[in-house]
Design a protein around this motif. Structure first.
Motif, PDB file in Angstrom:
ATOM      1  N   TRP A 101      14.378  47.150  80.392  1.00 42.08           N
ATOM      2  CA  TRP A 101      12.942  46.666  79.857  1.00 42.08           C
ATOM      3  C   TRP A 101      13.212  46.092  78.241  1.00 42.08           C
ATOM      4  O   TRP A 101      13.592  46.943  77.557  1.00 42.08           O
ATOM      5  N   THR A 102      13.053  44.857  78.283  1.00 41.17           N
ATOM      6  CA  THR A 102      13.074  44.335  76.686  1.00 41.17           C
ATOM      7  C   THR A 102      12.435  43.068  76.913  1.00 41.17           C
ATOM      8  O   THR A 102      11.669  42.526  77.603  1.00 41.17           O
ATOM      9  N   THR A 103      12.215  42.495  75.507  1.00 45.70           N
ATOM     10  CA  THR A 103      11.605  41.067  75.282  1.00 45.70           C
ATOM     11  C   THR A 103      12.322  40.007  75.760  1.00 45.70           C
ATOM     12  O   THR A 103      13.739  40.081  76.058  1.00 45.70           O
ATOM     13  N   ASP A 104      11.723  38.847  76.056  1.00 48.13           N
ATOM     14  CA  ASP A 104      12.658  37.756  76.543  1.00 48.13           C
ATOM     15  C   ASP A 104      13.590  37.223  75.525  1.00 48.13           C
ATOM     16  O   ASP A 104      14.751  36.779  75.962  1.00 48.13           O
ATOM     17  N   VAL A 105      13.163  37.143  74.227  1.00 49.62           N
ATOM     18  CA  VAL A 105      13.974  36.856  73.431  1.00 49.62           C
ATOM     19  C   VAL A 105      15.037  37.797  72.944  1.00 49.62           C
ATOM     20  O   VAL A 105      16.268  37.385  72.628  1.00 49.62           O
ATOM     21  N   ASN A 106      14.941  38.955  72.884  1.00 46.92           N
ATOM     22  CA  ASN A 106      16.154  40.211  73.170  1.00 46.92           C
ATOM     23  C   ASN A 106      17.157  39.809  74.163  1.00 46.92           C
ATOM     24  O   ASN A 106      18.246  39.870  73.919  1.00 46.92           O
ATOM     25  N   ALA A 107      16.608  39.513  75.472  1.00 49.99           N
ATOM     26  CA  ALA A 107      17.369  39.227  76.631  1.00 49.99           C
ATOM     27  C   ALA A 107      18.285  37.975  76.253  1.00 49.99           C
ATOM     28  O   ALA A 107      19.499  38.035  76.484  1.00 49.99           O
ATOM     29  N   ALA A 108      17.545  36.873  75.662  1.00 52.08           N
ATOM     30  CA  ALA A 108      18.301  35.793  75.486  1.00 52.08           C
ATOM     31  C   ALA A 108      19.587  36.056  74.427  1.00 52.08           C
ATOM     32  O   ALA A 108      20.460  35.316  74.366  1.00 52.08           O
ATOM     33  N   ALA A 109      19.184  36.786  73.387  1.00 50.08           N
ATOM     34  CA  ALA A 109      19.979  37.435  72.190  1.00 50.08           C
ATOM     35  C   ALA A 109      21.202  37.948  72.868  1.00 50.08           C
ATOM     36  O   ALA A 109      22.228  37.682  72.492  1.00 50.08           O
ATOM     37  N   TYR A 110      21.025  38.727  73.711  1.00 45.39           N
ATOM     38  CA  TYR A 110      22.045  39.153  74.244  1.00 45.39           C
ATOM     39  C   TYR A 110      23.086  38.604  75.174  1.00 45.39           C
ATOM     40  O   TYR A 110      24.286  38.828  75.156  1.00 45.39           O
ATOM     41  N   GLY A 111      22.320  37.770  75.869  1.00 46.50           N
ATOM     42  CA  GLY A 111      23.037  36.762  76.738  1.00 46.50           C
ATOM     43  C   GLY A 111      24.143  35.736  75.710  1.00 46.50           C
ATOM     44  O   GLY A 111      25.430  35.634  76.224  1.00 46.50           O
ATOM     45  N   GLU A 112      23.482  35.302  74.886  1.00 48.34           N
ATOM     46  CA  GLU A 112      24.431  34.457  73.846  1.00 48.34           C
ATOM     47  C   GLU A 112      25.399  35.467  73.329  1.00 48.34           C
ATOM     48  O   GLU A 112      26.642  35.116  72.929  1.00 48.34           O
ATOM     49  N   TYR A 113      25.022  36.767  72.800  1.00 52.08           N
ATOM     50  CA  TYR A 113      25.976  37.697  72.268  1.00 52.08           C
ATOM     51  C   TYR A 113      27.161  37.735  73.264  1.00 52.08           C
ATOM     52  O   TYR A 113      28.407  37.712  72.767  1.00 52.08           O
ATOM     53  N   LYS A 114      26.868  37.905  74.468  1.00 57.18           N
ATOM     54  CA  LYS A 114      27.906  38.227  75.431  1.00 57.18           C
ATOM     55  C   LYS A 114      28.721  37.231  76.049  1.00 57.18           C
ATOM     56  O   LYS A 114      29.970  37.148  76.160  1.00 57.18           O
ATOM     57  N   ARG A 115      27.932  36.008  76.390  1.00 54.71           N
ATOM     58  CA  ARG A 115      28.400  34.986  76.977  1.00 54.71           C
ATOM     59  C   ARG A 115      28.309  33.475  76.354  1.00 54.71           C
ATOM     60  O   ARG A 115      28.679  32.745  77.087  1.00 54.71           O
ATOM     61  N   GLY A 116      27.531  33.314  75.226  1.00 56.68           N
ATOM     62  CA  GLY A 116      27.367  32.141  74.858  1.00 56.68           C
ATOM     63  C   GLY A 116      27.927  31.859  73.528  1.00 56.68           C
ATOM     64  O   GLY A 116      29.029  32.281  73.247  1.00 56.68           O
ATOM     65  N   ASN A 117      27.216  31.337  72.491  1.00 49.26           N
ATOM     66  CA  ASN A 117      27.925  30.860  71.256  1.00 49.26           C
ATOM     67  C   ASN A 117      27.787  31.868  70.187  1.00 49.26           C
ATOM     68  O   ASN A 117      28.325  31.705  69.027  1.00 49.26           O
ATOM     69  N   ALA A 118      27.419  33.100  70.487  1.00 51.74           N
ATOM     70  CA  ALA A 118      27.809  34.300  69.503  1.00 51.74           C
ATOM     71  C   ALA A 118      28.759  35.434  70.285  1.00 51.74           C
ATOM     72  O   ALA A 118      28.908  36.397  69.585  1.00 51.74           O
ATOM     73  N   LYS A 119      29.577  34.785  71.242  1.00 47.19           N
ATOM     74  CA  LYS A 119      30.404  35.640  71.703  1.00 47.19           C
ATOM     75  C   LYS A 119      31.589  35.873  70.882  1.00 47.19           C
ATOM     76  O   LYS A 119      31.919  34.945  69.904  1.00 47.19           O
ATOM     77  N   ASN A 120      32.154  37.150  70.792  1.00 43.30           N
ATOM     78  CA  ASN A 120      33.132  37.589  70.040  1.00 43.30           C
ATOM     79  C   ASN A 120      32.480  37.922  68.668  1.00 43.30           C
ATOM     80  O   ASN A 120      33.343  37.869  67.605  1.00 43.30           O
ATOM     81  N   SER A 121      31.325  37.984  68.313  1.00 38.50           N
ATOM     82  CA  SER A 121      30.565  38.225  67.244  1.00 38.50           C
ATOM     83  C   SER A 121      29.929  39.788  67.300  1.00 38.50           C
ATOM     84  O   SER A 121      30.011  40.422  68.505  1.00 38.50           O
ATOM     85  N   GLU A 122      29.934  40.499  66.297  1.00 34.80           N
ATOM     86  CA  GLU A 122      29.523  41.822  66.206  1.00 34.80           C
ATOM     87  C   GLU A 122      27.905  41.703  66.116  1.00 34.80           C
ATOM     88  O   GLU A 122      27.359  42.773  66.558  1.00 34.80           O
ATOM     89  N   SER A 123      27.543  40.515  65.814  1.00 28.82           N
ATOM     90  CA  SER A 123      25.855  40.730  65.460  1.00 28.82           C
ATOM     91  C   SER A 123      25.439  39.203  65.642  1.00 28.82           C
ATOM     92  O   SER A 123      26.005  38.358  65.496  1.00 28.82           O
ATOM     93  N   CYS A 124      24.274  39.043  66.208  1.00 32.02           N
ATOM     94  CA  CYS A 124      23.386  37.857  66.159  1.00 32.02           C
ATOM     95  C   CYS A 124      21.980  37.880  66.409  1.00 32.02           C
ATOM     96  O   CYS A 124      21.449  38.917  66.561  1.00 32.02           O
TER      97      CYS A 124
END
Length: 287
Positions: A101-124
């Motif tokens: 359970w989280t916010t829609d934007v937290n979920a989007a941040a996590y998606g980008e962190y894991k598989r999008g344009n923030a992949k291989n970063s420690e934070s986004c």
């Protein structure tokens, strides 16, 4: 068995199921009306599948404090019927499985962190700019939450010298959302943003406000990536203007990656939220 995901927006719910490799097997879009009507369609979709867990990224504000008596509720939303609604409780009552359970934007941040344009970063940081403005962050591999979740769209910003518009936010008027979300553009100019594509002054003012927000997020969180999504950001001329305005505001006070790599569009495009929900569902199942 499958992972389930609900990206719950104020306009529509996107529901999906995936296999263990996060390949989407099926998905559906459902209009967000009142809770009973909307969830009936959600249940109809998920009842066809054997689910291991579900990840929910919801419009807000929501209560993410597990020690709160209203944990899992949508709280002070103006959306009719959803204020103080026990969203998480309704899902758990129907499906006796782990639910993230989280916010829609937290979920989007996590998606980008894991598989999008923030992949291989420690934070986004992920900021969506559309009917409203919302932001989520991932820090050291974890979605950022505390007593509650961030409300990045309600950051206070300085009024542009040429702007006479007072803002539409019912709580703060001239916060970032009140001055830079889609309804603010329409209120100023009498047209939606996609009808103002060639009006340079519109997008320079928009960039002025969004760059202020990003400057504040940079100074506070120091993320490695800032990802900008949402309907307003589909104006391709906007991203370079934001980078330029950000550079003018910050005056190189703190270091960041090259701005072409720091302030970016979503790598997952419109699938950042649903991808993040599926990933969080899998982690919830393993917890």
């Amino acid at each position: 068995m499958y992972y389930g995901a609900i990206e719950a927006g104020g306009t529509k719910f996107v529901c999906a199921v995936s296999n263990d490799q996060f390949d989407i097997i099926d998905r559906v879009s459902i209009a967000t009306t009142v809770p009973d009507e909307t969830l009936d369609q959600v249940f109809t979709f998920f009842d066809e599948y054997s689910l291991k867990s579900i990840g929910i990224g919801s419009f807000g504000p929501i209560d993410v404090n597990k020690n709160s008596s209203t944990y899992g509720h949508v709280t002070t939303t103006p959306k009719p019927g959803w204020r103080n609604f026990d969203f998480l409780g309704a899902i758990k009552k129907r499906y006796h499985i782990p639910v993230a359970w989280t916010t829609d934007v937290n979920a989007a941040a996590y998606g980008e962190y894991k598989r999008g344009n923030a992949k291989n970063s420690e934070s986004c940081l992920y900021l969506t700019v559309g009917t409203g403005i919302g932001g989520g962050a991932v820090v050291n591999g974890r979605v950022l939450e505390g007593y509650g979740h961030p409300e990045m769209g309600h950051l206070f910003v300085r009024l542009h010298p040429d702007d006479t518009y007072q803002g539409f936010c019912p709580y703060h008027e001239n916060c970032l959302e009140g001055l830079a979300a889609g309804p603010a553009i329409e209120a100023r100019y009498g047209k939606k943003g996609d009808q103002l594509e060639k009006e340079d002054h519109v997008w320079k003012m928009e960039a002025h406000y969004l760059a202020q927000g990003i400057a504040n997020y940079t100074l506070t969180l120091r993320p490695e990536k800032v990802v900008l999504g949402g309907g307003v950001m589909k104006q391709k001329q906007l991203l370079p203007l934001i980078r330029s305005e950000y550079r003018n505001l910050m005056k190189e006070y703190v270091s960041t990656p090259d701005l072409e790599d720091y302030i970016v569009a979503p790598g997952l495009k419109d699938n950042a939220g649903i991808t993040g929900c599926l990933l969080l569902a899998a982690e919830e199942c393993e917890a």
